[in-house]
Design a protein around this motif. Structure first.
Motif, mmCIF file in Angstrom:
data_model
loop_
_atom_site.group_PDB
_atom_site.id
_atom_site.type_symbol
_atom_site.label_atom_id
_atom_site.label_comp_id
_atom_site.label_asym_id
_atom_site.label_seq_id
_atom_site.Cartn_x
_atom_site.Cartn_y
_atom_site.Cartn_z
ATOM 1 N N ASN A 206 0.830 -1.208 0.000
ATOM 2 C CA ASN A 206 0.000 0.000 0.000
ATOM 3 C C ASN A 206 0.861 1.254 0.000
ATOM 4 O O ASN A 206 0.405 2.328 0.341
ATOM 5 C CB ASN A 206 -0.970 0.019 1.181
ATOM 6 C CG ASN A 206 -0.247 -0.111 2.502
ATOM 7 O OD1 ASN A 206 0.915 0.258 2.633
ATOM 8 N ND2 ASN A 206 -0.920 -0.650 3.485
ATOM 9 N N ASP A 364 -3.697 1.771 11.644
ATOM 10 C CA ASP A 364 -3.519 1.206 10.306
ATOM 11 C C ASP A 364 -4.237 -0.142 10.281
ATOM 12 O O ASP A 364 -4.789 -0.585 11.287
ATOM 13 C CB ASP A 364 -2.012 1.032 10.011
ATOM 14 C CG ASP A 364 -1.724 0.772 8.534
ATOM 15 O OD1 ASP A 364 -2.649 0.944 7.704
ATOM 16 O OD2 ASP A 364 -0.581 0.393 8.214
ATOM 17 N N LEU A 365 -4.174 -0.800 9.134
ATOM 18 C CA LEU A 365 -4.761 -2.130 9.030
ATOM 19 C C LEU A 365 -3.919 -3.125 9.819
ATOM 20 O O LEU A 365 -2.717 -2.946 9.974
ATOM 21 C CB LEU A 365 -4.797 -2.561 7.561
ATOM 22 C CG LEU A 365 -5.561 -1.637 6.618
ATOM 23 C CD1 LEU A 365 -5.353 -2.094 5.181
ATOM 24 C CD2 LEU A 365 -7.036 -1.621 6.972
ATOM 25 N N GLN A 456 -7.176 6.702 8.569
ATOM 26 C CA GLN A 456 -5.905 7.040 9.205
ATOM 27 C C GLN A 456 -5.334 8.377 8.760
ATOM 28 O O GLN A 456 -5.797 8.978 7.801
ATOM 29 C CB GLN A 456 -4.891 5.933 8.937
ATOM 30 C CG GLN A 456 -4.667 5.663 7.463
ATOM 31 C CD GLN A 456 -3.816 4.416 7.256
ATOM 32 O OE1 GLN A 456 -2.679 4.510 6.845
ATOM 33 N NE2 GLN A 456 -4.374 3.260 7.535
ATOM 34 N N HIS A 468 -7.708 3.421 4.290
ATOM 35 C CA HIS A 468 -7.004 2.223 3.844
ATOM 36 C C HIS A 468 -7.950 1.068 4.119
ATOM 37 O O HIS A 468 -8.622 1.057 5.151
ATOM 38 C CB HIS A 468 -5.726 2.008 4.660
ATOM 39 C CG HIS A 468 -4.512 2.671 4.093
ATOM 40 N ND1 HIS A 468 -3.245 2.232 4.336
ATOM 41 C CD2 HIS A 468 -4.388 3.754 3.289
ATOM 42 C CE1 HIS A 468 -2.375 3.016 3.704
ATOM 43 N NE2 HIS A 468 -3.046 3.950 3.074
#
Lengths: 481, 444
Positions: A206, A364-365, A456, A468
């Motif tokens: 990403n 974040d993920l 984010q 994201h």
């Protein structure tokens, strides 16, 4: 003369020494007394600064820094919320800290959604002083809109050219892939056609391609004929005709990246930095895959034995989250997903929200790139099977915005599976249910489906969150390989 | 090599080298994933304690700790210093393998701005932590319970590396060696401590590495070498003139004269720089590096002028000793930056100085025989003048560089030419052999 200088020097030494001793005695005494309450001699609301600008009707989260003088060095705890007057809907909360002995700053966290345009005023009271903190709220911004188009997105958003591949299903995808390959020079083909391996399939990220190298051929190096052939292939494997979904979402994503390129992201960003690779020989029988990956968009297709065996891990994200205009079209490629999650979460009862809420924070993920196969052994949050059917439908709506990006036949098969497993699927979130504040996070975790969405902090556009998201499948990531 | 050409910004240079190497060594694990900045823990391993530098991105700290630490980072330490220290100590808990806690204290806190290509510019909190094992426990083996930020922000990552480990021969200007990454165990939803098990080191390893460092310092220190060589250039020659006439360089003074002269100069230089190396490393004397580096360049200029025409005939040894004092201060800054304890520091000074001497001897051994041979011929006059002129030009260029803080075309060329030093030596040897042979033929 010399002697008198010496005498003066010795006296000065003695004087400063005794002063020092006195000072240290003083600090000793202040250390031992019980903490006094915080006091300041003046609060200067007029010199206060805010970390972000407020816009009417838009969720606002920022801090105000308020200078003070004459602090007494005491420690103070966080205050309670002070509601705004004038323009309402905001509140200011004092953050804990320790006063300087002298001047320093107080920090107030300000949040809420301003009711209109004008001045929001907070009546602050601290350490025996009061002042009025004023925050200007401007009119509703129309989001980030800009006219921006690159040759890549212009070519890709043109109407489809007639394709010679009249077959259907996998045969058609093989035909279109070969047709794309046929437009490439031998050097380009060498970069594009690679062998199938899990290692190659895992080469997505990403991050912009400039910061995390991709395999395959980048769109920036293709001519219009080649781009048209690429387009013919992608419209066959993505849904066509829905604004900001499917193929249109992909274009919108590239347009947003072009925008980042122009506003300071530089050459690492932009539609030209998205890569297509073909792993393994396209065939209606064997194992092979198509991997399209760039900064905020990754979509793989794994084929084996004449069927599609995997369409994940698929990454979606966008910066800016707001609308971007290119070639007379306004795209906001990932806003529907954000709103669908907000609808799903705000639709829950307070009790259900409590069950769904995670105590941790997510910036974040969790299962982003490089985190293959690390699904949690225990699902967290709220089980969808315990919800009323209308609330279950809201969960399915969010899932559909991922699955239905694909061509109708593929999407139908996957959606049927996810629907049948919906009762055993869990939803969980962190932050606010509105999915509008930095570090808001939501997850859908089923027997197969895994979708994460993280709102984010901005990277190129500071102080503005962006999304994201990753869609994985517990069994069919990389086609189960 | 580089730090010698940018002496003013030497620490910054190291920082750059370190940051780049950090990117190169640490990021591959996470570079392809994480748009949020990581924490970094850099361990400086001493015999009985670890000094750790901890770098925590404020944007992530705010998500875990609140108090608007990132949004209002100005004056953060003044505002929240004691609370931040307490928070850090609560979440940094190394313990012995059998579960006894280490003592942790936090000294310096600072907020600084940093950047990397992935995250752009961001602010971070840097904390200096002292990690001390209980009496009798091994400093090289511990279970590192560390969950600053991570206790709340489960997507955060902490990269733990050793930056300096004297007993293993690793010093701070080497690349940090990664020990591991502390992050959420996603599958089991837990945070595991990092088991740190550093290979055992020894005093001998530390000493050896300092010896090598000293040798490298001279081998790469063009300015130190040039000073010594230029000072040796006229050493084999007799001095003409005196009370009435101006002094000038005369003919060869004989092998015995040359060797004694050389020995005096080299010994004096060694004595000089040993004194300040000792004083500087132990912190008795500390001068800012810029004036020291400028003085070093001036010392080359002075000895180059002396090689052209005697400025201080017969007193070379005193001058060598005087300038040796200056060069020693520069050597000392290398050691002082390591911030070692007394024992290792004493061995380091010894090892480093021995390394310097060894390398000096090698260089002298390689050049002096040719200089003596050449000095017997009439061609030496030109070799001496050419050498002195070139050295003066380099010296002036260095003086300018070190005053302005900007490298210039000349210093860059010197840097390149220095790479060809072995070839220059070969040319010198060939010249010496050629002219000696011609002189003998002429005499026959």
């Amino acid at each position: 003369m010399k002697r008198s200088i010496l005498v003066v020097g010795v006296l000065m030494c003695l004087a400063s020494g005794s002063l020092y001793t006195l000072e240290s005695c003083k600090s000793d005494t202040t250390d031992t007394v019980t903490p006094t309450s915080a006091s300041v001699s003046a609060l200067s609301c007029g010199s206060a600064t805010f970390s972000a600008a407020a816009v009417s009707g838009t969720a606002y989260a920022a801090t105000a820094t308020v200078p003070y003088t004459g602090g007494n060095g005491a420690t103070y705890s966080a205050g309670s919320a002070i509601a705004s007057t004038g323009i309402t809907g905001l509140s200011a909360t004092l953050q804990a800290g320790t006063l300087s002995s002298g001047s320093g700053n107080l920090t107030y966290a300000i949040s809420g959604t301003p009711s209109g345009t004008g001045t929001a005023t907070f009546a602050l009271s601290f350490g025996g002083q009061t002042c009025s903190l004023a925050l200007t709220v401007s009119s509703t911004g129309s989001g980030t809109t800009t006219t921006n188009s690159s040759t890549v997105t212009t070519a890709l958003s043109a109407t489809a050219t007639t394709s010679s591949c009249s077959s259907t299903g996998i045969a058609q995808i093989v035909c279109l892939t070969e047709a794309f390959k046929a437009t490439l020079s031998s050097m380009q083909l060498m970069a594009t056609q690679l062998t199938y391996s899990k290692t190659n399939a895992q080469k997505w990220s990403n991050l912009p391609a400039g910061l995390s190298a991709r395999i395959g051929i980048n769109l920036g190096s293709l001519n219009t004929t080649q781009l048209a052939a690429f387009r013919n292939l992608m419209v066959a494997v993505l849904a066509l005709g829905t604004t900001n979904e499917g193929y249109d979402e992909m274009i919108g994503n590239l347009v947003a990246d072009d925008y980042l390129n122009t506003i300071g992201g530089g050459s690492d960003y932009g539609a030209g930095n998205y890569y297509l690779s073909i792993l393994g020989t396209p065939s209606a029988t064997g194992l092979w895959s198509i991997l399209f990956t760039g900064h905020h968009y990754t979509q793989p297709y794994t084929f084996n034995g004449g069927s599609i065996t995997g369409v994940t891990p698929a990454f979606r994200g966008v910066e800016p989250q707001a609308a971007v205009t290119a070639a007379n079209r306004t795209y906001q490629s990932f806003e529907q997903e954000r709103l669908a999650f907000a609808a799903m979460l705000t639709g829950l009862s307070t009790t259900e929200q409590t069950t769904a809420k995670l105590s941790s924070t997510f910036t974040d993920l969790v299962l982003g790139p490089g985190q293959d196969g690390k699904f949690p052994s225990t699902r967290s949050g709220l089980q969808v099977g315990n919800l009323s059917s209308d609330k279950q439908a809201l969960v399915l709506n969010a899932i559909k915005l991922y699955v239905n990006d694909l061509d109708a036949t593929t999407a139908a098969t996957i959606l049927a599976k996810y629907t049948s497993e919906l009762a055993n699927t869990y939803i969980a979130y962190s932050g606010t249910t509105a999915m509008s504040t930095q570090n808001d996070y939501v997850r859908i975790d089923g027997p197969n489906v895994w979708i994460e969405f993280s709102y984010q902090g901005g990277v190129i556009i500071r102080n503005t969150p962006h999304s994201h998201s990753v869609w994985r499948d517990r069994t069919s990531d990389y086609g189960g390989n | 090599m580089k730090q010698l050409f940018f002496p003013v910004s030497r620490p910054i240079g190291w920082l750059m080298v370190f940051l780049i190497s950090l990117l190169a060594t640490l990021l591959p694990d996470v570079a392809f994933a994480h748009p949020m900045p990581n924490s970094v823990v850099l361990l400086n391993v001493h015999a009985n304690r670890i000094e750790a530098e901890i770098q925590i991105p404020l944007v992530e700290l705010q998500a875990a700790y609140g108090h608007a630490v990132n949004d209002s980072s100005a004056g953060l330490i003044e505002r929240l210093g004691p609370q931040l220290r307490a928070y850090l100590i609560q979440h940094i808990r190394p313990q012995t393998p059998d579960g006894r806690p280490w003592n942790v204290s936090i000294s310096e806190l600072a907020v600084q701005e940093t950047q990397n290509p992935i995250n752009g510019v961001y602010r971070e909190l840097t904390a200096q932590a002292q990690l001390v094992p209980p009496v009798g426990a091994d400093v090289r083996q511990f279970i590192f319970y560390y969950d600053v930020v991570l206790h709340q922000v489960v997507t955060h990552k902490i990269l733990v590396s050793v930056r300096q480990d004297w007993a293993r021969g690793q010093i701070a200007d080497d690349q940090p060696v990664q020990v591991g990454i502390i992050s959420l165990d996603i599958v089991n939803n837990r945070i595991l401590p990092l088991n740190v098990n550093l290979e055992s080191g020894s005093t001998w390893t530390g000493f050896q590495s300092m010896l090598k460092l000293g040798m490298r310092h001279i081998a790469e220190g063009t300015d130190h070498l040039l000073f010594l060589l230029v000072l040796l250039l006229p050493a084999p020659l007799l001095v003409h003139g005196g009370t009435v006439r101006r002094f000038s360089w005369g003919s060869f003074g004989g092998v015995r004269y040359s060797l004694i002269h050389l020995l005096q100069i080299v010994t004096a230089f060694t004595v000089g720089h040993s004194i300040t190396l000792l004083a500087g490393s132990l912190g008795w004397v500390r001068l800012p590096s810029q004036p020291v580096e400028i003085l070093i360049a001036v010392s080359i200029l002075v000895s180059a002028v002396h090689a052209l025409r005697p400025l201080f005939p017969g007193r070379e040894a005193w001058v060598a000793a005087g300038f040796g004092l200056v060069h020693g201060l520069a050597f000392a800054s290398t050691l002082a930056n390591l911030q070692l304890d007394a024992g290792p520091m004493a061995l380091s000074i010894l090892g480093f100085n021995l390394g310097i001497e060894l390398m000096q001897l090698v260089v002298i051994g390689l050049t002096v025989p040719w200089l003596i041979l050449l000095s017997r011929t009439s061609a030496y006059r030109y070799v001496r003048i050419a050498g002195a002129v070139l050295a003066s030009i380099a010296a002036v260029a260095w003086v300018i560089e070190r005053i302005t803080g900007q490298s210039n075309i000349l210093t860059k060329s010197v840097e390149q030419v220095a790479g060809y030093a072995p070839y220059v030596l070969v040319v010198l040897a060939l010249l010496a052999l050629f002219f000696t042979r011609r002189m003998k033929q002429a005499n026959v």
